[in-house]
Design a protein around this motif. Structure first.
Motif, mmCIF file in Angstrom:
data_model
loop_
_atom_site.group_PDB
_atom_site.id
_atom_site.type_symbol
_atom_site.label_atom_id
_atom_site.label_comp_id
_atom_site.label_asym_id
_atom_site.label_seq_id
_atom_site.Cartn_x
_atom_site.Cartn_y
_atom_site.Cartn_z
ATOM 1 N N ARG A 133 6.625 12.609 10.695
ATOM 2 C CA ARG A 133 6.832 11.414 9.883
ATOM 3 C C ARG A 133 6.907 10.173 10.773
ATOM 4 N NH1 ARG A 133 10.587 13.430 7.210
ATOM 5 N NH2 ARG A 133 12.450 12.451 8.049
ATOM 6 N N ARG A 134 7.628 10.283 11.903
ATOM 7 C CA ARG A 134 7.727 9.150 12.822
ATOM 8 C C ARG A 134 6.365 8.808 13.413
ATOM 9 N NH1 ARG A 134 12.203 11.960 14.764
ATOM 10 N NH2 ARG A 134 11.199 12.412 16.742
ATOM 11 N N LEU A 135 5.610 9.836 13.736
ATOM 12 C CA LEU A 135 4.289 9.625 14.318
ATOM 13 C C LEU A 135 3.372 8.895 13.346
ATOM 14 C CD1 LEU A 135 2.242 10.465 16.695
ATOM 15 C CD2 LEU A 135 1.510 12.202 15.071
ATOM 16 N N ILE A 136 3.293 9.397 12.121
ATOM 17 C CA ILE A 136 2.410 8.793 11.122
ATOM 18 C C ILE A 136 2.871 7.374 10.800
ATOM 19 C CG2 ILE A 136 1.604 8.949 8.734
ATOM 20 C CD1 ILE A 136 1.676 11.973 9.006
ATOM 21 N N ALA A 137 4.192 7.184 10.709
ATOM 22 C CA ALA A 137 4.711 5.853 10.426
ATOM 23 C C ALA A 137 4.336 4.877 11.535
ATOM 24 C CB ALA A 137 6.228 5.912 10.268
ATOM 25 N N GLU A 138 4.382 5.345 12.779
ATOM 26 C CA GLU A 138 4.046 4.500 13.923
ATOM 27 C C GLU A 138 2.627 3.962 13.826
ATOM 28 O OE1 GLU A 138 3.850 2.620 17.668
ATOM 29 O OE2 GLU A 138 5.595 3.301 16.503
ATOM 30 N N PHE A 139 1.699 4.846 13.488
ATOM 31 C CA PHE A 139 0.306 4.415 13.415
ATOM 32 C C PHE A 139 0.008 3.662 12.121
ATOM 33 C CE2 PHE A 139 0.109 7.387 16.823
ATOM 34 C CZ PHE A 139 -0.899 6.910 17.643
ATOM 35 N N ALA A 140 0.610 4.118 11.022
ATOM 36 C CA ALA A 140 0.381 3.439 9.751
ATOM 37 C C ALA A 140 0.950 2.020 9.803
ATOM 38 C CB ALA A 140 1.034 4.222 8.609
ATOM 39 N N ALA A 141 2.031 1.818 10.555
ATOM 40 C CA ALA A 141 2.663 0.511 10.642
ATOM 41 C C ALA A 141 1.779 -0.514 11.350
ATOM 42 C CB ALA A 141 4.002 0.622 11.375
ATOM 43 N N ARG A 142 0.784 -0.026 12.071
ATOM 44 C CA ARG A 142 -0.111 -0.943 12.778
ATOM 45 C C ARG A 142 -1.135 -1.581 11.837
ATOM 46 N NH1 ARG A 142 -1.379 2.321 18.445
ATOM 47 N NH2 ARG A 142 0.794 2.787 18.953
ATOM 48 N N SER A 143 -1.247 -1.034 10.644
ATOM 49 C CA SER A 143 -2.164 -1.614 9.674
ATOM 50 C C SER A 143 -1.552 -2.907 9.135
ATOM 51 C CB SER A 143 -2.409 -0.643 8.515
ATOM 52 O OG SER A 143 -2.972 0.563 8.988
ATOM 53 N N GLU A 145 -2.131 -4.228 6.259
ATOM 54 C CA GLU A 145 -1.782 -4.053 4.853
ATOM 55 C C GLU A 145 -2.203 -2.656 4.424
ATOM 56 O OE1 GLU A 145 -5.847 -5.954 2.957
ATOM 57 O OE2 GLU A 145 -4.012 -7.128 2.955
ATOM 58 N N PRO A 146 -1.570 -2.086 3.394
ATOM 59 C CA PRO A 146 -1.917 -0.734 2.954
ATOM 60 C C PRO A 146 -3.319 -0.683 2.368
ATOM 61 C CG PRO A 146 -0.404 -1.767 1.412
ATOM 62 C CD PRO A 146 -0.471 -2.664 2.609
ATOM 63 N N ALA A 147 -3.919 0.485 2.472
ATOM 64 C CA ALA A 147 -5.247 0.674 1.892
ATOM 65 C C ALA A 147 -5.156 0.655 0.372
ATOM 66 C CB ALA A 147 -5.822 2.006 2.370
ATOM 67 N N ALA A 148 -6.290 0.476 -0.278
ATOM 68 C CA ALA A 148 -6.322 0.467 -1.741
ATOM 69 C C ALA A 148 -5.794 1.775 -2.298
ATOM 70 C CB ALA A 148 -7.751 0.233 -2.214
ATOM 71 N N ALA A 149 -5.012 1.682 -3.352
ATOM 72 C CA ALA A 149 -4.381 2.877 -3.921
ATOM 73 C C ALA A 149 -5.181 3.451 -5.085
ATOM 74 C CB ALA A 149 -2.966 2.534 -4.385
ATOM 75 N N VAL A 206 0.320 13.778 3.275
ATOM 76 C CA VAL A 206 1.210 12.796 3.887
ATOM 77 C C VAL A 206 0.410 11.593 4.381
ATOM 78 C CG1 VAL A 206 2.742 12.352 5.846
ATOM 79 C CG2 VAL A 206 2.983 14.460 4.545
ATOM 80 N N VAL A 207 -0.707 11.873 5.050
ATOM 81 C CA VAL A 207 -1.551 10.783 5.548
ATOM 82 C C VAL A 207 -2.016 9.910 4.391
ATOM 83 C CG1 VAL A 207 -3.742 10.225 6.673
ATOM 84 C CG2 VAL A 207 -2.311 12.054 7.588
ATOM 85 N N LEU A 208 -2.452 10.539 3.304
ATOM 86 C CA LEU A 208 -2.919 9.786 2.140
ATOM 87 C C LEU A 208 -1.789 8.961 1.524
ATOM 88 C CD1 LEU A 208 -5.195 12.466 0.425
ATOM 89 C CD2 LEU A 208 -5.935 10.348 1.526
ATOM 90 N N ALA A 209 -0.582 9.502 1.551
ATOM 91 C CA ALA A 209 0.566 8.777 0.998
ATOM 92 C C ALA A 209 0.802 7.483 1.769
ATOM 93 C CB ALA A 209 1.813 9.658 1.034
ATOM 94 N N TYR A 210 0.659 7.553 3.083
ATOM 95 C CA TYR A 210 0.826 6.356 3.901
ATOM 96 C C TYR A 210 -0.361 5.418 3.755
ATOM 97 C CZ TYR A 210 5.021 7.844 6.384
ATOM 98 O OH TYR A 210 6.307 8.190 6.691
ATOM 99 N N GLU A 211 -1.562 5.958 3.824
ATOM 100 C CA GLU A 211 -2.757 5.115 3.796
ATOM 101 C C GLU A 211 -2.933 4.406 2.454
ATOM 102 O OE1 GLU A 211 -5.699 7.109 7.093
ATOM 103 O OE2 GLU A 211 -5.943 7.728 5.010
ATOM 104 N N SER A 212 -2.464 5.026 1.388
ATOM 105 C CA SER A 212 -2.604 4.415 0.068
ATOM 106 C C SER A 212 -1.505 3.394 -0.214
ATOM 107 C CB SER A 212 -2.579 5.496 -1.021
ATOM 108 O OG SER A 212 -1.277 6.096 -1.082
ATOM 109 N N GLY A 213 -0.475 3.398 0.618
ATOM 110 C CA GLY A 213 0.635 2.486 0.389
ATOM 111 C C GLY A 213 1.721 3.073 -0.489
#
Length: 221
Positions: A133-143, A145-149, A206-213
């Motif tokens: 979770r920390r890893l994915i959050a670290e990279f997702a936080a660099r975006s 804005e969130p991707a289209a949901a 999990v990745v999709l949950a982060y990428e979709s916002g």
């Protein structure tokens, strides 16, 4: 019997994992590989349930090997667990996006390694949820804005709710307690969300949950 292939360029690492896994009554090591190309060949021949895949290997790295395995329809049932020396390895997130079912740090306690192998084959829990979770959050936080949901539109409200809980690392049992439903009901919602979104397993969900916002680790923070 859970059949496992070990892919690591360090002989001692493979020997240590083999000794631990082969000592279990329900796990069998059916192949070893010292590079990604050999790993791919071994997986195609042995058709294991899981692969413990080191990232940094010669000839073909673990990331490329993972992608080849997860993109091969004939190997759809094979789960890839990425091995890394550091918790925040920059390649781990890409490996998960490529289809890996999770990752483990090489100095993981033996009991945790065994639990992880059994869990990933069962498909019921994301490996090392806190670290992942920390890893994915670290990279997702660099975006920025969130991707289209839009992809989530096909999910029911309850499926979206369950997906968000998967995104923060909860197991089916924990989701069931949170929503006051049975673990089987929680698992059914997770499975339906995976099918609708074309997710290979919980890690990709999990990745999709982060990428979709749906789960936001602080894009605007």
């Amino acid at each position: 019997m859970i059949r496992v292939v070990l892919a690591d360029d360090q002989v001692l690492v493979r020997a240590g994992f083999r000794a631990l896994l082969d000592a279990q009554s329900d796990i069998e090591v059916v192949g070893e590989a010292a590079d990604g190309q050999e790993a791919l060949r071994t997986v195609r021949e042995a058709r294991p349930d899981a692969v413990l895949m080191d990232i940094r290997m010669p000839v073909m790295d673990g990331l490329a090997a993972t992608r080849h395995i997860t993109e091969d329809a004939a190997l759809a049932e094979v789960k890839v667990v990425v091995l890394t020396t550091f918790e925040l390895d920059e390649y781990v997130f890409e490996a998960i996006r490529a289809g890996a079912s999770g990752f483990l740090v090489k100095d993981t306690e033996p009991a945790e390694l065994l639990r992880a192998v059994r869990a990933v084959v069962d498909g019921d829990a994301l490996l090392s949820p806190g670290v992942t979770r920390r890893l994915i959050a670290e990279f997702a936080a660099r975006s920025k804005e969130p991707a289209a949901a839009g992809a989530l539109d096909q999910l029911t409200e309850r499926e979206r709710e369950v997906m968000a809980l998967v995104g923060i690392g909860l197991s089916n049992e924990e989701i069931a307690r949170r929503l006051v439903v049975s673990p089987l009901t929680a698992k059914t919602h997770v499975s339906r969300a995976m099918v609708k979104l074309g997710a290979r397993d919980r890690a990709q969900l999990v990745v999709l949950a982060y990428e979709s916002g749906l789960v936001r680790p602080g894009w605007l923070g």
